[in-house]
Design an enzyme around this catalytic site. Structure first.
Site, PDB file in Angstrom:
ATOM      1  N   GLY A  11      44.041  36.043  37.617  1.00 25.84           N
ATOM      2  CA  GLY A  11      43.666  37.361  38.117  1.00 25.84           C
ATOM      3  C   GLY A  11      42.179  37.426  38.379  1.00 25.84           C
ATOM      4  O   GLY A  11      41.540  36.419  38.691  1.00 25.84           O
ATOM      5  N   CYS A  12      41.631  38.589  38.209  1.00 33.37           N
ATOM      6  CA  CYS A  12      40.211  38.827  38.462  1.00 33.37           C
ATOM      7  C   CYS A  12      39.341  37.905  37.619  1.00 33.37           C
ATOM      8  O   CYS A  12      39.490  37.854  36.398  1.00 33.37           O
ATOM      9  CB  CYS A  12      39.889  40.284  38.147  1.00 33.37           C
ATOM     10  SG  CYS A  12      38.141  40.655  38.119  1.00 33.37           S
TER      11      CYS A  12
END
Length: 177
Positions: A11-12
């Protein structure tokens, strides 16, 4: 010191960087891009979801303090490896869950780690094992984002503290002093 590197996409990269910076034996964490076709991608290009790259982190660690397999356990525990091409509200292939092994030993440990992470889960693990692939460091303003301006970012304030709490609860013995 026996220094190694590991590359994870969960993810981020602001969120994964914040988690891995707190682990004993980790000497550096760099945010970047990997797994796509475009050379030297930019954040703006990555955000389109069309380059094939993932937001990822490159972790440099002392394997006499923390093993690659422990890093994998932390990786699986601090993001949702059952979400395909997303993490929460971050949607797109750039937010996929992926491991980029740097040698055959890491690949074998990653394969075993996926099996282990899937035990006892009702949803299947969708984390992919990819590579080899070229690593591209993200722009300077993405590096150490949580430690710098991220604590003033509402997205980071909503996303990162729960991950850090899970890390502190589940991996207390692996934290830096």
């Amino acid at each position: 010191m026996a220094t190694q590197e590991a590359i994870f996409a969960g993810g981020c990269f602001w969120c994964t960087e914040a988690v891995f910076n707190d682990i004993a034996g980790v000497t550096s964490v760099e945010s970047g891009y990997i797994g796509g076709a475009n050379p030297d991608p930019t954040y703006r290009e990555i955000c389109t979801g069309t380059t094939g790259h993932a937001e990822a982190i490159k972790v440099t660690f002392d394997d006499q303090v923390v093993s690659y397999s422990i890093l994998l356990e932390i990786f699986f525990a601090t993001h949702d490896p059952t979400q395909l091409n997303r993490q929460g509200n971050d949607i797109g292939t750039q937010y996929r869950s992926a491991i980029f092994p740097l040698d055959d030993d890491q690949r074998a440990v990653a394969e075993a780690g996926i099996i282990s992470a899937g035990e006892g889960r009702s949803e299947p693990i969708v984390t992919s094992i990819e590579g080899p692939a070229t690593w591209y460091p993200a722009e300077d303003y993405h590096q150490q984002y949580w430690a710098d301006e991220g604590r003033g970012n509402p997205y980071c304030l909503a996303t990162i503290p729960p991950k850090l709490q899970k890390l502190r609860t589940s991996f207390a013995d692996n934290l830096k002093d």
